[in-house]
Enzyme design. Structure first.
Site, short mmCIF file in Angstrom:
data_model
loop_
_atom_site.label_atom_id
_atom_site.label_comp_id
_atom_site.label_asym_id
_atom_site.label_seq_id
_atom_site.Cartn_x
_atom_site.Cartn_y
_atom_site.Cartn_z
N LYS A 129 0.88 -1.25 -0.12
CA LYS A 129 0.24 0.14 0.09
C LYS A 129 0.77 1.02 0.04
O LYS A 129 0.59 2.26 -0.70
CB LYS A 129 -0.92 -0.66 1.48
CG LYS A 129 -1.68 1.53 1.61
CD LYS A 129 -2.53 1.40 3.03
CE LYS A 129 -2.44 1.56 4.83
NZ LYS A 129 -1.45 2.84 3.98
N ASN A 130 1.56 1.13 0.81
CA ASN A 130 2.65 1.77 0.50
C ASN A 130 3.60 2.48 -0.26
O ASN A 130 3.96 4.02 -0.03
CB ASN A 130 3.63 2.12 2.36
CG ASN A 130 2.25 2.86 3.40
OD1 ASN A 130 1.22 2.84 2.86
ND2 ASN A 130 2.34 2.86 4.65
N CYS A 171 -4.52 12.79 12.19
CA CYS A 171 -5.25 11.43 12.38
C CYS A 171 -5.58 11.07 13.38
O CYS A 171 -4.50 11.52 14.46
CB CYS A 171 -4.77 11.27 10.68
SG CYS A 171 -3.65 9.62 11.81
N ARG A 177 0.10 14.59 12.15
CA ARG A 177 0.52 14.68 10.82
C ARG A 177 1.02 15.47 10.28
O ARG A 177 0.44 16.40 9.42
CB ARG A 177 0.18 13.77 10.07
CG ARG A 177 -0.52 12.43 10.82
CD ARG A 177 0.10 11.28 11.19
NE ARG A 177 1.21 11.11 9.78
CZ ARG A 177 0.48 9.22 9.06
NH1 ARG A 177 -1.06 9.48 9.86
NH2 ARG A 177 0.85 9.12 7.94
N ASP A 222 4.52 0.84 11.78
CA ASP A 222 3.24 0.17 11.32
C ASP A 222 3.52 -1.04 12.26
O ASP A 222 3.00 -1.70 12.10
CB ASP A 222 3.84 0.47 9.69
CG ASP A 222 3.61 1.39 9.31
OD1 ASP A 222 4.11 1.66 8.09
OD2 ASP A 222 3.24 2.70 9.74
N ARG A 233 -8.57 -0.34 4.34
CA ARG A 233 -7.83 0.93 3.50
C ARG A 233 -6.42 0.01 4.12
O ARG A 233 -5.26 0.26 2.61
CB ARG A 233 -7.08 1.77 4.64
CG ARG A 233 -8.48 2.84 4.78
CD ARG A 233 -8.65 3.74 5.62
NE ARG A 233 -8.19 4.20 4.69
CZ ARG A 233 -6.85 5.79 6.09
NH1 ARG A 233 -7.26 5.64 6.83
NH2 ARG A 233 -5.55 5.81 4.84
C1 EPZ Z 1 3.94 7.13 5.80
O1 EPZ Z 1 3.45 8.15 6.67
C2 EPZ Z 1 3.35 6.06 6.46
N1 EPZ Z 1 2.41 6.06 4.99
C3 EPZ Z 1 3.16 5.54 7.59
O2 EPZ Z 1 2.45 4.18 7.35
C4 EPZ Z 1 4.60 5.43 8.54
O3 EPZ Z 1 3.95 5.13 9.12
C5 EPZ Z 1 5.23 6.44 8.25
O4 EPZ Z 1 5.65 6.52 6.71
C6 EPZ Z 1 6.73 6.20 8.95
O5 EPZ Z 1 7.04 5.16 8.20
C7 EPZ Z 1 2.47 5.52 3.74
O6 EPZ Z 1 3.67 5.30 3.42
C8 EPZ Z 1 1.05 6.36 3.11
P1 EPZ Z 1 6.78 10.23 8.00
P2 EPZ Z 1 4.12 9.56 6.35
O7 EPZ Z 1 6.54 11.53 7.09
O8 EPZ Z 1 4.83 9.53 5.07
C9 EPZ Z 1 6.56 14.08 11.42
C10 EPZ Z 1 0.43 2.94 7.39
O9 EPZ Z 1 0.06 2.95 8.42
N2 EPZ Z 1 6.85 14.82 10.90
O10 EPZ Z 1 7.76 9.63 7.69
O11 EPZ Z 1 2.96 10.63 7.04
C11 EPZ Z 1 5.74 13.15 11.97
O12 EPZ Z 1 4.35 13.75 12.24
C12 EPZ Z 1 0.52 4.38 7.93
O13 EPZ Z 1 0.89 2.35 6.44
C13 EPZ Z 1 6.77 16.41 10.26
O14 EPZ Z 1 6.60 16.48 11.61
O15 EPZ Z 1 5.42 10.02 7.27
C14 EPZ Z 1 6.00 12.15 12.23
O16 EPZ Z 1 6.11 12.10 14.13
C15 EPZ Z 1 0.41 5.06 9.21
N3 EPZ Z 1 6.53 16.85 9.50
C16 EPZ Z 1 6.84 12.09 11.39
O17 EPZ Z 1 7.61 13.12 10.90
C17 EPZ Z 1 6.25 16.44 8.00
O18 EPZ Z 1 6.58 17.37 7.21
C18 EPZ Z 1 7.60 10.37 11.02
O19 EPZ Z 1 6.49 10.88 9.45
C19 EPZ Z 1 6.25 15.14 8.22
C20 EPZ Z 1 6.49 14.60 8.68
#
Ligand code: EPZ
Length: 427
Positions: free
Chosen positions: A22-23, A123, A128, A313, A405
């Site tokens: 998915k990701n 969420c 996020r 995850d 999802r």
């Molecule tokens: C991706 O989300 C995945 N989703 C998530 O999977 C996964 O948990 C996450 O990466 C971490 O591996 C998809 O790929 C669609 P991040 P993403 O940006 O990109 C902070 C699932 O269950 N952050 O790596 O949104 C954020 O708040 C989902 O399949 C900022 O501060 O995750 C978090 O604490 C859930 N500013 C950390 O970074 C930003 O601009 C990591 O988030 C972006 C992120």
């Protein structure tokens, strides 16, 4: 709304086919915006989020065709053609349903010179933010405007000039958006402390297949030399390492013996290491993973981290597994601020879990009992299913749209290996 009814106690045994990730799919689909030529993705999982993204692409004028797969097959083939883009706006009513829509910002900006996306809300697992996405695009020369709940990115005439950005925090989505924006830039873009998740490698591999020039793939330092145009490609989505890890936990908690067909051990080393620490036998083969748990489960100390560390995850699913371990486990969630929504629901099934901030102390119990529980987010929902498979009695899991999802035909896959699970309409 549907619900799942699980009667625990069956030992899972047999083969589960693992679907496309998915990701990865959610970042590969918007790559079609980067060329007028057809982009065809194979092994796409049949998931609500993928359908949502297809609808969003149609909103931009992209034609999408789902090709010949029989209903009983897992996975689908989708061809996309962005010959003419009729809108550069991702509207609120679509983005609010699927926050991964933010991943159109980079490719739309690269192709059209501008992109407007409704700000995705938070969420269940955290607020996020997308500040790192915007900082990276600005570092490459984009002008960012925020107004009325939308973000608009604008490139100078002639395209993004290029630049450098050093991520203060590793971000998967921000890395993806930055890479997709950079491939058509007018110059060179460099990213430091970029995410290294296998899904990023999958994205870079597709972009290279389309003619992009990317150095450092798989490392945290990426250099992208912008090219004038990209051409179409056909690409197979990588196997879903989180789905595979989830079913590994399901097999283990039932004392089962399951073959995860198509799982790629090379992308799951941290999860495999955690499973082995818990006493689970994991055999790595070219065609997938064999997961078996004959003896008692051992407690473990598990801390999530960006790849190659233990995937956040996988935290909820591994927590469900160690609920049945003989001893006390300590889990630390370092990525998201609110990713313990599964804890109160697991407690209702008899689990002994205490949380303090981002740490959870799990004291193993001899038995879990079935209960009516509520799914809250995708991975939390899966942890309830895993616990239910080993619980005595019947568990009813409501709000399973969260599961749909991220897990393709979950109950069918679990029925393949002997689980007593059925989906019923919610009376
Ligand atoms: C991706 O989300 C995945 N989703 C998530 O999977 C996964 O948990 C996450 O990466 C971490 O591996 C998809 O790929 C669609 P991040 P993403 O940006 O990109 C902070 C699932 O269950 N952050 O790596 O949104 C954020 O708040 C989902 O399949 C900022 O501060 O995750 C978090 O604490 C859930 N500013 C950390 O970074 C930003 O601009 C990591 O988030 C972006 C992120």
């Amino acid at each position: 709304m549907d619900k799942l009814i699980i009667r625990g106690g069956n030992r899972l045994s047999g083969t589960i086919p693992i679907s496309g990730a998915k990701n990865s799919a959610l970042t590969l689909i918007p790559c079609a915006l980067l060329t007028e030529e057809p982009v065809t993705l194979r092994n796409l999982p049949r998931l609500a989020d993928i359908d949502g993204f297809q609808h969003l692409m149609n909103q931009f004028g992209v034609t999408t065709v789902i090709q010949g797969t029989r209903p009983e097959d897992f996975g689908r083939v989708m061809s996309m053609e962005a010959t003419r883009i009729t809108s550069t706006v991702a509207p609120y009513d679509l983005v609010r349903k699927m926050r991964a829509s933010i991943l159109v910002l980079g490719p739309m900006l690269a192709r059209m010179g501008e992109a407007t996306v409704s700000l995705p809300g938070g969420c269940a697992i955290g607020d996020r933010p997308i500040d790192l996405h915007l900082q990276a695009l600005a570092a490459f020369g984009a002008v960012i405007e925020l107004a009325a709940g939308y973000v608009k990115a604008i490139a100078p005439d002639g395209g993004l000039p290029g630049g450098e950005f050093d991520f203060p925090v590793v971000s998967v989505g921000a890395t993806e958006n930055a890479v997709m924006a950079a491939v058509l830039a007018n110059g060179t873009c460099r990213l430091f402390n970029a995410a290294r998740e296998p899904e990023i490698v999958d994205l870079c591999n597709l972009l290279v297949a389309m003619g992009a020039e990317i150095e450092g793939i798989g490392t945290s330092d990426l250099t992208i030399h912008g090219v004038k145009r990209l051409h179409g490609a056909t690409y197979r989505v990588m196997a879903d390492r989180i789905e595979a890890g989830s079913y590994a936990c399901a097999a283990a908690i039932t004392g089962g013996d399951v073959f995860l067909e198509g799982a790629n051990a090379g992308e799951m080393q941290a999860t495999i290491h955690a499973l082995r620490a818990i006493g689970v036998t994991v055999e790595e083969t070219k065609k997938g993973l064999r997961v078996a748990a004959e003896g008692p489960l051992r407690p473990a100390n598990l801390t999530t981290a960006p790849y190659p560390g233990l995937a956040t995850d996988m935290q909820a699913q591994l927590m469900a597994l160690v609920c049945k371990a003989q001893g006390t486990s300590v889990l630390k969630e370092t990525i998201f601020e609110n990713r313990y929504m599964h804890v109160p629901e697991l407690r209702r099934m008899g689990a002994d879990i205490e949380t303090e901030g981002r740490t959870a102390i799990v004291k193993g119990v001899d038995r879990l009992t079935g209960a009516e529980v509520m799914a809250t987010d995708l991975r939390a929902s899966m942890s309830l299913i895993i616990a239910a498979l080993a619980a005595e009695g019947e568990t009813v899991v409501r709000r399973i749209y969260h599961l749909d999802r991220g897990y393709e035909r979950l109950e069918e896959k679990l029925q393949l290996v002997g689980a007593d699970i059925e989906r019923v309409g919610d009376s």
